[in-house]
Design an enzyme around this catalytic site. Structure first.
Site, short mmCIF file in Angstrom:
data_model
loop_
_atom_site.label_atom_id
_atom_site.label_comp_id
_atom_site.label_asym_id
_atom_site.label_seq_id
_atom_site.Cartn_x
_atom_site.Cartn_y
_atom_site.Cartn_z
N HIS A 104 0.89 -1.45 -0.15
CA HIS A 104 0.27 0.26 0.05
C HIS A 104 1.14 1.32 0.00
CE1 HIS A 104 -2.97 2.80 1.93
NE2 HIS A 104 -3.74 2.20 1.58
N ASP A 139 2.88 -4.89 8.04
CA ASP A 139 1.76 -3.39 7.95
C ASP A 139 0.83 -4.37 7.63
OD1 ASP A 139 -0.31 -2.20 7.55
OD2 ASP A 139 0.05 -1.73 5.78
N GLN A 159 -4.59 -4.98 7.03
CA GLN A 159 -5.62 -6.47 6.92
C GLN A 159 -5.45 -7.64 7.30
OE1 GLN A 159 -7.80 -5.37 4.74
NE2 GLN A 159 -6.67 -3.63 3.37
N LYS A 181 -10.41 -0.79 10.29
CA LYS A 181 -10.35 -2.65 9.90
C LYS A 181 -11.03 -3.43 10.91
CE LYS A 181 -7.38 -0.05 6.56
NZ LYS A 181 -8.20 -0.16 5.12
N CYS A 219 -4.91 2.31 -3.70
CA CYS A 219 -3.29 3.26 -3.09
C CYS A 219 -2.16 1.30 -2.92
CB CYS A 219 -3.70 3.13 -1.78
SG CYS A 219 -4.91 4.88 -1.44
N1 7TS Z 1 -2.02 -0.55 4.73
C1 7TS Z 1 -3.21 -1.83 4.23
C2 7TS Z 1 -2.15 -2.79 3.63
C3 7TS Z 1 -3.37 -1.06 3.74
O1 7TS Z 1 -4.70 -1.91 3.28
C4 7TS Z 1 -4.67 0.18 4.08
C5 7TS Z 1 -5.64 0.72 3.90
C6 7TS Z 1 -3.42 0.98 4.53
C7 7TS Z 1 -2.33 0.46 5.02
C8 7TS Z 1 -3.76 2.65 5.72
O2 7TS Z 1 -4.69 2.50 6.70
P1 7TS Z 1 -5.05 3.39 6.59
O3 7TS Z 1 -6.69 2.97 7.92
O4 7TS Z 1 -3.97 4.30 7.73
O5 7TS Z 1 -5.53 4.55 6.57
N2 7TS Z 1 -5.87 0.15 3.59
C9 7TS Z 1 -7.58 0.97 1.90
C10 7TS Z 1 -8.11 0.03 0.84
O6 7TS Z 1 -7.20 -1.35 0.37
N3 7TS Z 1 -8.89 0.41 0.36
O7 7TS Z 1 -9.29 2.17 1.48
C11 7TS Z 1 -7.91 2.25 2.12
#
Ligand code: 7TS
Length: 409
Positions: A126, A203, A206, A229, A367
């Site tokens: 990401h 990370d 997910q 999440k 992303c």
């Molecule tokens: N890393 C991964 C693997 C992610 O899927 C996401 C967000 C992030 C980092 C960033 O997380 P945040 O909470 O700091 O924004 N992924 C997604 C997605 O797949 N669709 O919208 C957000």
């Protein structure tokens, strides 16, 4: 001993948002990789906090401040045991995964990185696990390089091993890819990095919502994730780090809470975890995350994981029967994500037609532009599952897809 079936209908009753129609059809929410829905327990905990306990934490000499602080620090204990952190103060509150990675990049990175150092990230990361490293690398004269990923979406461990040398200071890798669903072998990746003298940040954005994560058995140095999440609220995330590393890292932001004493002769910093928590935190959000952890601890998580895996396999099998459909991400170990493209159809058009039938999927590059570029596509349609999804919803996804195809082709 027989394994009891996971009672998805009972679980769905805990999620009020799922009980609605969208564009005239019962909502089918398949955008769980973007954010998960919240159970009543989480919504009620946040509401209860604002109705009864709202106060700033750590500072007040009154009952509400004590209650707010107890709930806030209680959530930290819950999260620490949820991920099996060695001690509670190795759980640092952030705004989310993105801020947790930026914290490590800005604090550890700026202190440690020098000219010629290398950072490895997988090609399927990401953007939030690429760009903060590029920013700090640029400032310090270090480089960021991609660990190759094959056409199935699997990390090439041989190529990774060959990339490792004494100049590699950190390996940053997703536990599960949000774009492809690949589950990465983070234990093996960590072992190899440590042999080469590099640290590892995983990370877990997910992963945490799909199965229990044990940071000690993974062995990684940093583990990061977002509450939203994990059935908790937006605006809160977690940085877990090994204690000696966190102790040695300089503060990320300056302000209240993070100091021990301030004077114009010099300021001293607070101990862990407060050293990294400048300013008034998202107290209600942290309490909501604590409630999400309680909710998950009370449920049959093994059953939930089996149910999700069965949904994914069912969806993947159905996808094979759709002419013109290509699944993007076919690694042998996958979790909860079905990404695909349809010949001659732009993912965004498909997404709109699905929405008109009450199906919430995400379209775009997720992303993760570098891996989309590797596949030579602008993006995919992504259905991502959680334990509250049903086989009937998967059927509705594919029925809606057939209908959309007739319209578009
Ligand atoms: N890393 C991964 C693997 C992610 O899927 C996401 C967000 C992030 C980092 C960033 O997380 P945040 O909470 O700091 O924004 N992924 C997604 C997605 O797949 N669709 O919208 C957000």
């Amino acid at each position: 001993m027989s394994i009891e079936a996971f009672d998805v209908e009972k679980v769905r009753k805990d999620f009020p948002i799922l009980q609605q129609t969208v564009n005239g059809a019962p909502l089918v929410y398949l955008d769980n990789a973007a954010t998960t829905q919240k159970p009543n327990a989480v919504i009620d905990a946040i509401s209860h906090y604002y109705r009864h306990d709202n106060s700033n934490v750590h500072r007040g000499a009154h009952t509400l401040a004590d209650r707010a602080t107890a709930a806030f620090e209680g959530a930290r204990q819950k999260v620490a045991s949820f991920i099996n952190a060695q001690t509670t103060d190795q759980v640092i509150w952030t705004r989310g995964t993105t801020e947790a990675i930026n914290l490590v990049a800005a604090s550890w990175g700026r202190q440690q990185l020098k000219q010629g150092d290398r950072i490895l990230v997988s090609a399927m990361e990401h953007h939030s696990n690429i760009v903060p490293w590029q920013m700090v690398a640029q400032a310090c004269g270090a480089t960021v390089e991609a660990i190759p990923v094959d056409s199935s979406g699997t990390i090439d461990l041989k190529a990774y091993t060959e990339l490792l040398d004494e100049h590699v200071r950190l390996v940053a890798v997703g536990h599960v890819s949000n774009a492809l669903g690949s589950v990465n072998p983070v234990i093996e990746i960590t072992r190899l990095a440590h042999e080469a003298g590099a640290l590892v940040l995983v990370d877990g954005a997910q992963a945490v919502g799909h199965w229990p994560v044990d940071v000690q058995s993974l062995g990684c140095d940093f583990y990061v994730f977002s509450a939203h999440k994990l059935f908790g609220p937006t605006g809160v995330g977690v940085l877990y780090g090994k204690r000696d590393l966190l102790e040695a890292m300089p503060p990320y932001q300056g302000g209240g809470e993070m100091i021990e004493s301030v004077s114009f002769k010099g300021t001293t910093y607070n101990k862990l975890p407060y050293k990294f928590e400048a300013g008034t935190p998202d107290i209600a959000g942290v309490i909501g995350l604590g409630a999400a952890v309680d909710y998950l601890n009370a449920m049959d998580r093994a059953g939930a994981a089996r149910h999700e895996q069965a949904l994914l396999e069912y969806a993947q099998k159905k996808a094979q029967g759709v002419s013109g459909l290509r699944v993007i991400g076919t690694a042998s170990h996958k979790a909860s994500v079905l990404s695909f493209v349809l010949d001659g159809v732009h993912p965004a058009d498909l997404g709109t037609l699905m929405d008109q039938q009450g199906i919430a999927v995400r379209t775009g590059n997720h992303c993760a532009q570098p891996i989309m570029d590797q596949y030579g596509i602008p993006g995919t349609v992504r259905a991502s599952f959680s334990f509250y999804n049903t086989f009937e919803e998967v059927d509705r996804l594919f029925a809606a897809l057939e209908k959309a195809k007739q319209f578009l082709m």
